[in-house]
Design an enzyme around this catalytic site. Structure first.
Site, PDB file in Angstrom:
ATOM      1  N   PHE A 153       0.848  -1.184   0.000  1.00 28.38           N
ATOM      2  CA  PHE A 153       0.000   0.000   0.000  1.00 28.38           C
ATOM      3  C   PHE A 153       0.883   1.233   0.000  1.00 28.38           C
ATOM      4  CE2 PHE A 153      -4.611   0.871   1.178  1.00 28.38           C
ATOM      5  CZ  PHE A 153      -5.125  -0.117   0.362  1.00 28.38           C
TER       6      PHE A 153
ATOM      7  N   GLN B 276      -7.886  14.642   3.774  1.00 30.52           N
ATOM      8  CA  GLN B 276      -7.295  13.774   2.757  1.00 30.52           C
ATOM      9  C   GLN B 276      -8.257  13.571   1.591  1.00 30.52           C
ATOM     10  OE1 GLN B 276      -6.597   9.220   3.047  1.00 30.52           O
ATOM     11  NE2 GLN B 276      -4.619  10.145   3.542  1.00 30.52           N
TER      12      GLN B 276
ATOM     13  N   HIS C 286      -8.674  11.219  -1.284  1.00 29.84           N
ATOM     14  CA  HIS C 286      -8.198   9.936  -1.792  1.00 29.84           C
ATOM     15  C   HIS C 286      -7.951  10.102  -3.289  1.00 29.84           C
ATOM     16  CE1 HIS C 286      -7.965   5.693  -2.776  1.00 29.84           C
ATOM     17  NE2 HIS C 286      -7.987   5.393  -1.490  1.00 29.84           N
TER      18      HIS C 286
ATOM     19  N   LEU D 230     -15.453   5.298  -3.672  1.00 30.45           N
ATOM     20  CA  LEU D 230     -14.055   4.912  -3.501  1.00 30.45           C
ATOM     21  C   LEU D 230     -13.632   3.793  -4.440  1.00 30.45           C
ATOM     22  CD1 LEU D 230     -11.627   5.575  -1.640  1.00 30.45           C
ATOM     23  CD2 LEU D 230     -12.316   3.623  -0.248  1.00 30.45           C
TER      24      LEU D 230
ATOM     25  N   GLU E 229      -7.195   1.517  -2.922  1.00 33.44           N
ATOM     26  CA  GLU E 229      -5.767   1.584  -3.215  1.00 33.44           C
ATOM     27  C   GLU E 229      -5.193   0.208  -3.554  1.00 33.44           C
ATOM     28  OE1 GLU E 229      -1.928   3.547  -0.907  1.00 33.44           O
ATOM     29  OE2 GLU E 229      -3.949   4.255  -0.492  1.00 33.44           O
TER      30      GLU E 229
ATOM     31  N   ARG F  18      -0.886   9.135  -0.195  1.00 38.42           N
ATOM     32  CA  ARG F  18      -2.082   9.579  -0.905  1.00 38.42           C
ATOM     33  C   ARG F  18      -2.067  11.060  -1.256  1.00 38.42           C
ATOM     34  NH1 ARG F  18      -6.632   6.220   2.608  1.00 38.42           N
ATOM     35  NH2 ARG F  18      -6.296   4.209   1.578  1.00 38.42           N
TER      36      ARG F  18
ATOM     37  N   HIS G 106     -12.081  12.112   1.332  1.00 36.63           N
ATOM     38  CA  HIS G 106     -12.114  10.754   1.877  1.00 36.63           C
ATOM     39  C   HIS G 106     -11.982  10.689   3.393  1.00 36.63           C
ATOM     40  CE1 HIS G 106     -11.600   6.444   2.004  1.00 36.63           C
ATOM     41  NE2 HIS G 106     -10.366   6.531   2.444  1.00 36.63           N
TER      42      HIS G 106
ATOM     43  N   ARG H 131      -2.770  10.629   6.371  1.00 40.23           N
ATOM     44  CA  ARG H 131      -2.867   9.232   6.822  1.00 40.23           C
ATOM     45  C   ARG H 131      -2.411   8.292   5.722  1.00 40.23           C
ATOM     46  NH1 ARG H 131      -6.373   5.260   5.939  1.00 40.23           N
ATOM     47  NH2 ARG H 131      -8.039   6.566   5.073  1.00 40.23           N
TER      48      ARG H 131
END
Length: 607
Positions: free
Chosen positions: A118, A243, A245, A259, A262, A318, A384, A419
């Site tokens: 990730f 954030q 995304h 969404l 990822e 991200r 997000h 994050r």
């Protein structure tokens, strides 16, 4: 009015709330869970990729120290170091605990829990269940809550926290002399009021995304916990960091923002612009240059054997990927519907894609008539996650108000300015358990229970019913639409001082309009009334975000200022803290130095 007495009341039934409730129950507290939606419908199910934990199942070299370093670097060093440390140390045990309770993880060839790559993580460390990890986590925790017999109040909204103690001042330092006595709310179906008397309340209400026009968040995410804590006297931290995304659906319009996990990039997907060029190599920051592949050939080798461990640039944190995508779109190299292309079809065979990404395959097939095994997806940034939230003690999750705890997305500090993917689910587990145990311990130590003031109960009733008393006022849906447009246009992924100032003026106007909101009909089955109450929270939290974003004159993590495009070392030493102002309807800001990291932890960054 319906009344209940508990030791611990948990507001929210996502991963953090359920784990907190289990911990409080196991510590001997009489515990209740209160949730806006149905049990099992929490937004945690949207965290599909995995649970970040340094278990070493794929890479034996992985350990909590590397996970801690990745988390701090991903947050641009604004994280509360103690929270990041506890999170990295305890996440593996929390994952194993989930498995003991029945979670069915994917496995490695040796039969261990499988871990995938990730963004921002040096090693593959996300324990996963296909691309439905959040769903499996909620299923497991929900089953545990039911098995333990914990009381759950579904489709019930908390509108006010009730306090005991000195009533002298409604702002400033009131939190020091007041403690939690309970929570007031209503049943969404009937509109009837309900009172929970309890010395401990844990907020686990999630995020703020429904204040933005394009978001991956579900309807519950209206900043309830943030606003409840502010009005009770607690402080918020890091609210400027939102954030976006990198990958949300952009077509069709009915699913814009939904969404795209990822995991697609973790399993080999690449980003291309309208010219068919893989553009992320143009956007590698110096900070990550040593760990990121510089060429397409090197990146491809990483996916094949991973021996050199120089990650593809699609797996940068991200915030970096979202800004790169935004730059390509603004430069005119976007897709026909205003996004860019995410391509895994040319990289992996159809059987692999359907096995590893079943939810994504069905999501695009059913909602967009796109076969991701044969063609690329159109994606773009979507609101997000908010890194900011209630300021808490890192070991107990206690806020500045005695008896009030906060966990998950509505708490702040753990993630700093950005994050890392996968850290959300482990965050919920680690700090949910800690908050539950701390709240139960505090409740058990009370010689006498705090007493709810009946005048506060009557005031909460009047406040909730106020929209019914207005004649000729404005529809709450119009105000929400204008708020979402304001946040989207003026407080979005790229910000400037003039636009942020304009947003604050607009929010003040919306707050004035909201004071004369009107709802038609009666209290039963009235979504207009529900929104009117949610809007009070959304407007307060939106002001907190915009005001903090205006004050932070730099770009860092999830906060990008076009007029201050680089990080400022001075701003890297402090957080912005938000509190309710003297009027009780707005917020004030103060600067606060970062907690000092011990020397032994600083050594992990010396290389």
């Amino acid at each position: 009015m319906e009344r209940h007495a508990y030791d611990v009341v948990v507001v929210g039934a996502g991963g953090a709330g359920l784990r907190a409730a289990i911990a409080a129950h196991d510590a001997g507290a009489r515990t209740a869970v209160v949730c806006k939606s149905l049990l099992g419908k929490a937004h945690t199910v949207m965290a599909e990729g995995g649970i970040a934990a340094a278990m070493g199942n794929r890479w034996p070299e992985d350990n909590w120290e590397v996970h801690f370093r990745d988390t701090m670097r991903g947050g641009k060093m604004l994280n509360n170091w103690r929270m990041a440390q506890l999170h990295a140390q305890e996440a593996p045990e929390r994952v194993m605990e989930l498995e003991d309770w029945g979670a069915l993880f994917d496995r490695t060839e040796d039969g261990l829990i499988s871990q995938r790559d990730f963004g921002g993580h040096k090693y593959a460390r996300l324990a996963h269940v296909g691309d439905r990890t959040g769903l499996e986590m909620i299923r497991t925790l929900q089953q545990r809550v039911v098995q333990l017999g914990i009381d759950v109040f579904m489709e019930c909204t908390v509108t006010d926290l009730l306090l005991a103690g000195d009533r002298a001042d409604l702002a400033g330092d009131r939190a020091e002399s007041r403690s939690i006595a309970g929570a007031f709310g209503y049943w969404r179906e009937t509109g009837r009021f309900i009172l929970f008397e309890a010395p401990s309340v844990i907020l686990a209400t999630g995020g703020i995304g429904k204040s933005f026009k394009v978001t991956s968040n579900s309807w519950e995410y209206t900043g309830d916990g943030h606003a409840l804590a502010l009005r009770a006297g607690a402080s918020l931290i890091n609210m400027e960091f939102v954030q976006f995304h990198p990958t949300g659906m952009v077509w069709p319009p009915s699913v814009k923002g939904l969404l795209v996990t990822e995991s697609v990039r973790g399993d080999g997907g690449i980003l291309k612009n309208s010219e068919g060029r893989r553009f992320m190599f143009d956007y590698i920051p110096d900070f990550f240059r040593a760990e990121t592949a510089d060429t397409e050939e090197e990146a491809d080798r990483w996916y094949d054997d991973k021996k050199n461990n120089r990650r593809p640039p699609e797996l940068l944190p991200r915030d970096e990927v979202a800004r790169a995508i935004n730059s390509e779109i603004k430069a005119g190299r976007g897709s026909p519907h205003g996004g860019i292309y995410l391509d895994i079809a040319s990289r992996r065979d159809p059987e692999f894609i359907r096995k590893r990404l079943p939810s994504m395959y069905h999501q695009f097939k059913e909602l967009a008539d796109v076969d991701i095994t044969a063609e690329p997806m159109e994606i773009g940034p979507t609101c997000h996650y908010v890194m900011g939230g209630v300021e808490v003690d890192p070991d107990t999750e206690l806020s500045g108000v005695t008896g009030l705890y906060a966990v998950g997305e509505c708490s702040g500090g753990m993630h700093g300015s950005n994050r890392l993917g996968g850290n959300s689910l482990s965050d919920l587990l680690v700090f949910g358990r800690r908050a539950g145990e701390a709240a139960a311990s505090y409740a058990a130590g009370q010689g006498s229970r705090p007493v709810v003031d009946e005048a506060d109960v009557k005031a909460a009733e009047r406040s909730a019913l106020a929209p019914f008393d207005v004649e000729g006022g404005e529809n709450p849906y119009t105000i929400q639409q204008d708020l979402q447009q304001t946040m989207n246009d003026l407080v979005g992924i790229i910000r400037t001082a003039s636009e942020l100032e304009e947003s604050l003026t607009a929010i003040e106007g919306l707050k004035k309009r909201a004071r004369s909101m009107v709802v038609e009909g009666h209290r039963q089955y009235n979504p207009g009334w529900h929104l009117a109450l949610d809007l009070r929270n959304m407007l307060l939290v939106s002001e907190a975000i915009a005001r903090a974003a205006l004050a932070r004159e730099e770009s860092r993590g999830g906060h990008t200022r076009d007029d201050y495009p680089k990080p400022d070392p001075d701003w890297g030493t402090k957080n912005l803290v938000v509190r309710l102002d003297d009027t009780g309807s707005g917020v004030t800001l103060t600067e606060q130095p970062l907690p000092v990291m011990p020397d032994e932890l600083k050594s992990y960054f010396e290389e």
